[in-house]
Write an enzyme that holds these catalytic residues in place. Structure first.
Site, mmCIF file in Angstrom:
data_model
loop_
_atom_site.group_PDB
_atom_site.id
_atom_site.type_symbol
_atom_site.label_atom_id
_atom_site.label_comp_id
_atom_site.label_asym_id
_atom_site.label_seq_id
_atom_site.Cartn_x
_atom_site.Cartn_y
_atom_site.Cartn_z
ATOM 1 N N TRP A 18 0.848 -1.183 0.000
ATOM 2 C CA TRP A 18 0.000 0.000 0.000
ATOM 3 C C TRP A 18 0.883 1.233 0.000
ATOM 4 O O TRP A 18 1.805 1.344 0.796
ATOM 5 C CB TRP A 18 -0.893 -0.032 1.248
ATOM 6 C CG TRP A 18 -1.850 1.120 1.362
ATOM 7 C CD1 TRP A 18 -2.632 1.641 0.372
ATOM 8 C CD2 TRP A 18 -2.113 1.887 2.542
ATOM 9 N NE1 TRP A 18 -3.379 2.687 0.872
ATOM 10 C CE2 TRP A 18 -3.078 2.858 2.201
ATOM 11 C CE3 TRP A 18 -1.636 1.842 3.850
ATOM 12 C CZ2 TRP A 18 -3.582 3.783 3.118
ATOM 13 C CZ3 TRP A 18 -2.129 2.746 4.767
ATOM 14 C CH2 TRP A 18 -3.086 3.707 4.404
ATOM 15 N N ASP A 50 0.031 -5.402 9.545
ATOM 16 C CA ASP A 50 -1.071 -4.488 9.250
ATOM 17 C C ASP A 50 -2.274 -5.341 8.854
ATOM 18 O O ASP A 50 -2.260 -5.999 7.812
ATOM 19 C CB ASP A 50 -0.674 -3.540 8.116
ATOM 20 C CG ASP A 50 -1.773 -2.534 7.786
ATOM 21 O OD1 ASP A 50 -2.784 -2.472 8.523
ATOM 22 O OD2 ASP A 50 -1.628 -1.805 6.783
ATOM 23 N N ALA A 75 -5.942 -4.800 8.010
ATOM 24 C CA ALA A 75 -6.933 -3.771 7.710
ATOM 25 C C ALA A 75 -8.228 -4.328 7.141
ATOM 26 O O ALA A 75 -9.196 -3.588 6.996
ATOM 27 C CB ALA A 75 -6.339 -2.756 6.721
ATOM 28 N N LYS A 110 -13.002 -0.991 7.240
ATOM 29 C CA LYS A 110 -13.633 -1.864 6.257
ATOM 30 C C LYS A 110 -14.629 -2.821 6.900
ATOM 31 O O LYS A 110 -15.775 -2.913 6.478
ATOM 32 C CB LYS A 110 -12.573 -2.664 5.488
ATOM 33 C CG LYS A 110 -11.860 -1.860 4.406
ATOM 34 C CD LYS A 110 -10.860 -0.883 4.975
ATOM 35 C CE LYS A 110 -10.125 -0.123 3.873
ATOM 36 N NZ LYS A 110 -9.177 0.862 4.442
#
Length: 394
Positions: free
Chosen positions: A127, A208, A210, A243
């Site tokens: 990302w 991470d 997410a 999300k």
């Protein structure tokens, strides 16, 4: 003071949003922005979150600060969601943050305090904001190979070979699930091998996570992280609720640290909160309170999980149907990998010029590296979209 400042380069995704909005063509397709969309193209408020917000509005009697760590019950609930309901949390500490990006920055600042000369290794690709956040915290960044664009899969041997060359004490940033931008994930065997390497080379995992719940399910998506946590003495985690609770604009996440001993966890937490004080002081409360209400109430939690599962299954169906449409239109298996990836994103392997042609000739908008948001695929126009993609191939 400001006369010598130049305009900052435009964020490519934000610029893409502007181009899409300005396009008058009625058949335009937005595959760029990274938010979940339903079949009508909307990003809904989840049922359980809406009910939790009603309860919060009715019962909240103060807007006073909660403290640097935020909502402690939220922190406990998120730590158990990520590490598992039966996880030993004695060595784990969590701080509520403004979104997953806030968690990433808070952890990055902690790493800079703890080991200022450490290099953070990130996947190629990763990302885009990962690198920007790490460098803004003053950390050095290097890449390890991750994605074989031709095969549409993880180049695992090359990944391990690169990480074997990382000096002891360096940090390895890993996507917990639903890799952004590729959608290609490590399997359980690969996670175990990575965990063994981290221990062998004395490397700190920075995970991470997410998109928990968007890939193979809430627990399955956290399995890799839990494999690592069971083997390593220390790790750091950045989690996002944007999300899986669809609270994007309300900005809530959590920065977590697991240390070798309980007393180290307390000291490390105190240093992390010093960083929070200078970054944003106190985190916003609303979304964290709503998420906490959902996770603490059995009925709301069950409804949230059911709706999250509906979202996950819809994306899996879109992946399968889109891969089939691409196979029909291209008369090849070139894009079959789309069906095997997980999460909101896949990278199609198109060139930047081909992506531009799709935008100019067919009103199809995607990021320049050909990352698509699977949730934005047009359910009734998959063959038309596939035909457009095939038309720009060399």
């Amino acid at each position: 003071m400001f006369e010598d400042l130049k305009p900052a380069p435009a964020d490519k995704i934000l610029a893409l949003i502007g181009l899409y909005r300005a396009d008058p063509r009625p058949n335009k397709v937005d595959l760029g922005v990274g938010v979940y969309k339903d079949s009508a193209g909307n990003t809904p408020v989840m049922r359980a979150v809406r009910e939790a917000e009603k309860r919060l509005l009715a019962g909240q009697d103060s807007k006073s600060y909660l403290g640097l760590a935020g909502d402690m019950a939220f922190n406990d609930a998120i730590a158990k969601l990520v590490f598992g309901a039966d996880a030993d949390t004695a060595r784990i500490r969590a701080a509520q943050t403004p979104g997953g990006s806030g968690a990433l920055r808070l952890v990055a600042d902690l790493l800079k305090r703890a080991r200022p000369d450490a290099t953070v290794w990130v996947s190629d690709p990763t990302w885009t904001n990962h690198v920007a956040i790490l460098r803004a915290a003053g950390l050095q960044v290097r890449e390890y190979p991750y994605f074989d664009a031709d095969a549409g899969m993880v180049c695992f041997d090359a990944m391990l070979a690169a990480l074997r060359g990382a000096p002891a004490g360096d940090v390895v940033l890993l996507h917990g699930c639903c890799h952004n931008p590729t959608g290609a994930n490590l399997d359980v065997r690969q996670w175990a091998a990575v965990a063994d390497l981290l221990v062998e080379k004395d490397l700190l995992p920075f995970i991470d996570i997410a998109y928990q719940g968007f890939g193979d399910g809430l627990d399955a998506d956290a399995e890799g992280l839990r494999i690592v946590a069971a083997k390593v003495p220390e790790m750091v985690v950045a989690a996002s609720c944007s999300k899986n609770f669809a609270v994007y604009r309300d900005r809530v996440g959590a920065a977590m640290v697991m240390t070798a001993k309980r007393e180290q966890a307390d000291a490390t937490m105190s240093q992390m909160l010093v960083g929070a004080r200078t970054l944003y002081s106190m985190p916003p409360d609303h979304a964290a309170a709503a998420v906490r209400i959902v996770l603490q109430d059995p009925a709301l939690r069950a409804d949230w999980q059911a709706e999250l599962e509906e979202m996950r299954l819809r994306m899996l169906s879109l992946r399968q149907r889109f891969a089939e449409a691409l196979r029909r239109q291209s008369n090849s298996d070139r894009f079959d990998f789309v069906a095997g990836h997980r999460g909101m994103f896949s990278r199609l392997g198109l060139t930047e010029s081909q992506v531009e042609r799709l935008r100019d000739e067919h009103a199809v908008y995607m990021v320049g590296d050909s990352r698509i948001n699977v949730a934005g695929l047009p359910e009734d126009g998959l063959d038309e979209l596939a035909k457009a993609i095939v038309s720009v191939l060399d």
